[in-house]
Design an enzyme around this catalytic site. Structure first.
Site: not given
Ligand code: TRP
Length: 334
Positions: A115, A197, A200
């Site tokens: 991140k 993966k 969202k």
């Protein structure tokens, strides 16, 4: 007789669009667990503050996620459903546990490294501290089991480490939780890049199917999903990751096994197959979307669920926090 059921805690961030990956990998399993366990499901809005949000939008997403939990089948009477920021003990325990967590171990967290690479303009202390807030979520409730995906395993490990470290100094304050990887857990991959993966928060909306996508969008995304140059519906994650991912989605949506799916599409082309995958997703999502829409229009009901969930969660969380405050030497408020 009210026998003691093992306790489960899990949470989802109200960020981005909740996808069928979240549904298959998390929420649909939670629904299956609700009679066997004492379950607590949180909307982790404080975690969502680690990236910048539009305030009204964050509020809307948190409400929408609560409505989605219920629409997917989580009964607010059987489960504690609540919003993290409504129970201040989460933030309070985080402060104490920060003082029992090392910079070194936090800087080794894979998700933090990823991140901070992706949001290099906003590497804030909250992003660094994210796992301690997650540890607090879990440890506050004397949780036995935490249903999580593979990507959260490291965060559960650090939760256990922090809990054990605290217990070693002060006695048995926290129950040390175990990961719960459900038997029928499937990892749903991105539609266009099936090596990753389904996420969202993916910038490309064609990589995921949101639980709230309209029917035509769902069909289009399935049609456009990456396959391969063969024309065989066969499960082979290494050589046919796109097709295998669509097969997993279809199997999860219909309850069929992979061999059965292979047989069903034997001799059929990808066009028919994708059409069937899209339809299977629609069949599951249509009633969920209807209920979600009805709940979103009923502000009073959602408020009441939120208030009830927060009160029940608060009662459990306070007990642990008070114990912690006493152990570390804070004066009980007279
Ligand atoms: N970090 C988790 C995720 O991104 C969300 C989360 C926050 C969580 N607190 C939790 C999951 C506690 C399980 C238990 O998926």
């Amino acid at each position: 007789m009210a026998e003691h059921k093992p306790r489960i805690f899990s949470g989802i961030q109200p960020s981005g669009n909740i996808t069928i990956g979240n549904y298959i990998g998390a929420i649909s399993n939670w629904v299956r667990l609700q009679d066997e366990y004492e379950s607590i499901y949180c909307i982790v809005d404080l975690h969502a503050l680690t990236v910048r949000n539009e305030p009204a939008e964050l509020r809307r997403r948190a409400r929408s996620l609560l409505a989605l939990y219920i629409a997917c089948g989580l009964d607010p009477a059987k489960n504690i459903l609540f919003v993290q920021s409504h129970v201040p003990a989460h933030a309070e325990l985080t402060w104490v546990l920060n003082c029992y967590t090392y910079m070194g171990e936090l800087s080794r967290m894979t998700q933090y490294k990823e991140k901070s690479a992706r949001h290099s303009e906003n590497i804030n202390a909250g992003l660094f501290d994210y796992p301690v807030l997650m540890a607090s979520d879990i440890l506050l409730y004397q949780t036995d089991l935490v249903p999580i995906g593979e990507d959260q395993r490291q965060h559960l490990e650090i939760t256990r480490d922090i809990g054990e470290r605290f217990n070693n100094v002060y006695g048995d304050v926290f129950k040390i939780p175990e990961a719960y990887i459900p038997k029928v857990g499937a990892r749903i991959m991105s539609l266009l890049e099936p090596a990753a993966k389904m996420s969202k928060s993916d910038e490309n909306v064609n990589n995921f199917i949101s639980i709230l996508d309209p029917p035509d969008v769902i069909m289009r995304k399935c049609r456009r999903a990456v396959t391969d140059s063969e024309a065989e519906v066969r499960f082979d994650e290494t050589n046919k990751p796109g097709v295998s991912n669509l097969m997993t989605i279809y199997a999860c949506m219909t309850g069929k096994g992979i061999p059965e799916v292979e047989k069903e599409f034997d001799g059929k082309g990808y066009g028919d197959f994708k059409q069937a995958v899209g339809q299977s997703v629609l069949d599951i999502l249509a009633p969920i979307q209807d209920t979600h829409a009805r709940l979103m229009a009923d502000k009073a009901y959602l408020d009441q669920v939120m208030a009830g969930g927060a009160a029940r969660a608060e009662g459990l969380a306070r007990r642990t926090l008070q114990k912690v405050y006493k152990k570390v030497g804070l004066i009980p408020r007279p």
